[in-house]
Design a protein around this motif. Structure first.
Motif, mmCIF file in Angstrom:
data_model
loop_
_atom_site.group_PDB
_atom_site.id
_atom_site.type_symbol
_atom_site.label_atom_id
_atom_site.label_comp_id
_atom_site.label_asym_id
_atom_site.label_seq_id
_atom_site.Cartn_x
_atom_site.Cartn_y
_atom_site.Cartn_z
ATOM 1 N N ARG A 199 11.337 15.240 4.901
ATOM 2 C CA ARG A 199 10.469 14.069 5.096
ATOM 3 C C ARG A 199 10.185 13.350 3.771
ATOM 4 N NH1 ARG A 199 6.676 14.908 10.268
ATOM 5 N NH2 ARG A 199 8.068 16.294 11.390
ATOM 6 N N THR A 200 9.485 14.046 2.873
ATOM 7 C CA THR A 200 8.967 13.357 1.685
ATOM 8 C C THR A 200 10.095 12.838 0.792
ATOM 9 O OG1 THR A 200 7.080 14.852 1.792
ATOM 10 C CG2 THR A 200 7.328 13.564 -0.209
ATOM 11 N N MET A 219 4.087 12.805 6.556
ATOM 12 C CA MET A 219 4.771 13.700 5.622
ATOM 13 C C MET A 219 4.213 15.124 5.713
ATOM 14 S SD MET A 219 7.032 11.933 4.159
ATOM 15 C CE MET A 219 7.362 10.318 4.874
ATOM 16 N N PRO A 245 -1.559 5.975 2.216
ATOM 17 C CA PRO A 245 -2.552 5.904 3.291
ATOM 18 C C PRO A 245 -2.535 7.181 4.145
ATOM 19 C CG PRO A 245 -0.970 4.071 3.426
ATOM 20 C CD PRO A 245 -0.471 5.012 2.396
ATOM 21 N N THR A 274 -5.798 1.273 -3.807
ATOM 22 C CA THR A 274 -6.346 0.015 -3.299
ATOM 23 C C THR A 274 -7.814 0.151 -2.878
ATOM 24 O OG1 THR A 274 -5.413 0.551 -1.128
ATOM 25 C CG2 THR A 274 -4.133 -0.921 -2.529
ATOM 26 N N MET A 320 9.051 18.917 2.663
ATOM 27 C CA MET A 320 9.246 18.188 1.403
ATOM 28 C C MET A 320 10.646 17.569 1.369
ATOM 29 S SD MET A 320 8.327 17.397 -1.699
ATOM 30 C CE MET A 320 7.727 18.258 -3.100
ATOM 31 N N SER A 363 3.557 14.767 -1.731
ATOM 32 C CA SER A 363 3.046 15.646 -0.666
ATOM 33 C C SER A 363 2.473 16.973 -1.138
ATOM 34 C CB SER A 363 4.127 15.967 0.382
ATOM 35 O OG SER A 363 4.614 14.801 0.955
ATOM 36 N N TYR A 413 0.508 7.856 6.452
ATOM 37 C CA TYR A 413 1.717 8.280 5.754
ATOM 38 C C TYR A 413 1.605 9.746 5.331
ATOM 39 C CZ TYR A 413 5.836 7.756 2.714
ATOM 40 O OH TYR A 413 7.075 7.888 2.130
ATOM 41 N N SER A 449 -5.129 6.188 0.141
ATOM 42 C CA SER A 449 -4.878 4.831 -0.383
ATOM 43 C C SER A 449 -5.682 4.565 -1.654
ATOM 44 C CB SER A 449 -5.255 3.763 0.654
ATOM 45 O OG SER A 449 -4.547 3.948 1.837
ATOM 46 N N ARG A 504 0.821 -1.205 0.000
ATOM 47 C CA ARG A 504 0.000 0.000 0.000
ATOM 48 C C ARG A 504 0.854 1.253 0.000
ATOM 49 N NH1 ARG A 504 -3.507 0.500 4.580
ATOM 50 N NH2 ARG A 504 -4.994 1.670 3.356
#
Lengths: 193, 205
Positions: free
Chosen positions: A153-154, B148, B141, B180, A150, B94, B144, B177, A115
């Protein structure tokens, strides 16, 4: 010999941003880094992910038109991003480079049944951001420091787990004096020594 | 409870006409129309908007007339008229696609979103905007996205909002998500989006 990819983003070739880039390149080369410089505006990079490209975004590998940019990304141990902060983050030109180059099988893996994405840029150990903000530090804190998140983290999330990030930012550019600008250039030189 | 009709500007940025995100923006539009609002939609990909600020534009940024492109000038006028700004986009890394970031950079300039005073300080100018709405689809999800810190949401509900009135409310709807989610969840989200847009409480200036 650290392999360093410096990505520069500014529409004006004579901007203060260009001066920060030059100081960074000078400092990196002086300490023996092997530096590749990508100047997105000068290269005429197209930041728009097209419909065709989006169609195959979950397919492995980058679009052929950005293959060289992807090769640079997979080559480097250190990424240095040099850009002005606009609307609390990276300009569209730089965001487009991330959208189009940091794709599956370059920046991340997406195993079946998973996922979430898995880090693939394990070659990258350090990310440095060099940026100027028109507004003050306080305003940026209130706005949630989108550009900083950004980077720290990202982007960091798909690099090596021990990747260090360095945030070199000048705030209050709109009202800055010549002396404050010089001091920021010196700070860049010291940080990358 | 619904209120008097408002002028709504919807800005969308996604490459594919047949994507789920496109269906989301249609649901947004349907909801607003159902409530009787006056809706204008800017589909940035469809109109071939160019997101990168040019050198000439950057040079004009601090001048009296920063909107030197007829397209951005027209969009700036739409923003000045709008009472609701609604953004619909897929979240990538993000944040919004470069396309939408570039639209904000090129259209939300001095004289539209803010003004510069004589010392170069920024003052808000979006007093016409009563509410900011964001609707986004996320591959990641929810946990997450939160880790971020959702830069796109922050940019629109903090940085952009700061240029509106002090009490301008924001509305945010996200489908997480994405990849899915089953058909039932996707349909349910479209219904939720349409219903929310049709029942927005009138915001404050």
């Amino acid at each position: 010999m650290t392999r360093t990819l410096l990505v520069h983003c500014h529409p004006d070739p004579a901007s203060f941003g260009a001066a920060t880039r030059d100081r960074a390149v000078e400092a990196l080369r002086a300490r023996g880094d092997e530096v590749r410089v990508t100047d997105l505006y000068a290269a005429g990079f197209d930041p728009v992910m097209s419909a065709e490209e989006r169609d195959r975004h979950l397919e492995p590998g980058p679009d052929p038109s950005v293959a060289e940019y992807a090769a640079d990304l997979q080559w480097c141990e250190q990424i240095v991003l040099v850009y002005p902060t606009w609307w609390s983050g990276q300009p569209a030109m730089l965001k487009g480079w991330i959208d189009r180059v940091w794709v599956r099988d370059v920046a991340f893996d997406l195993p079946p049944e998973s996922r979430r994405i898995h880090a693939r840029l394990r070659n990258v150990r350090r990310i440095v951001a060099i940026t100027t903000h028109g507004s003050t530090k306080l305003v940026n804190v209130l706005e949630g420091e989108v550009g900083k998140r950004m980077v720290t983290r990202t982007l960091r999330a798909v690099c090596h787990p021990l990747t260090r990030t360095t945030w070199l930012a000048m705030y209050g550019m709109d009202t800055a004096t010549a002396e404050q600008r010089r001091a920021f250039l010196d700070k860049i030189g010291r940080a990358l020594r | 409870m619904t209120s008097s009709p408002m002028r709504v500007l919807i800005v969308t940025a996604r490459p594919r006409e047949d994507s789920y995100n496109h269906a989301v923006s249609e649901a947004v539009e349907r909801g607003f129309r159902k409530a009787g609002h006056d809706v204008t939609t800017l589909d940035l990909y469809a109109i071939g908007f160019v997101p990168a600020m040019s050198a000439a534009e950057h040079a004009a940024y601090d001048s009296e007339q920063p909107l030197i492109d007829p397209m951005t000038a027209a969009h700036g006028e739409l923003v000045r008229q709008a009472e609701v700004l609604a953004f619909v986009y897929p979240t990538w890394w993000s944040g919004p696609p470069a396309m939408l970031r570039g639209w904000l950079e090129r259209v939300m300039v001095a004289g539209v979103a803010f003004t510069f005073d004589e010392e170069g300080k920024v003052h808000p100018a979006l007093s016409n905007v009563r509410r900011i709405v964001g609707v986004s689809t996320y591959g990641a999800p929810w946990t997450y996205v939160k880790l971020m810190q959702d830069g796109g949401r922050r940019m629109l509900t903090r940085a952009l909002r700061m240029n509106c009135g002090l009490r301008t409310p924001t509305t945010w709807l996200g489908l997480y998500s994405m990849d899915t989610q089953g058909d039932a969840e996707r349909r349910a989200f479209l219904d939720r989006v349409e219903h929310s847009m049709a029942h927005l409480h009138q915001g404050r200036r």
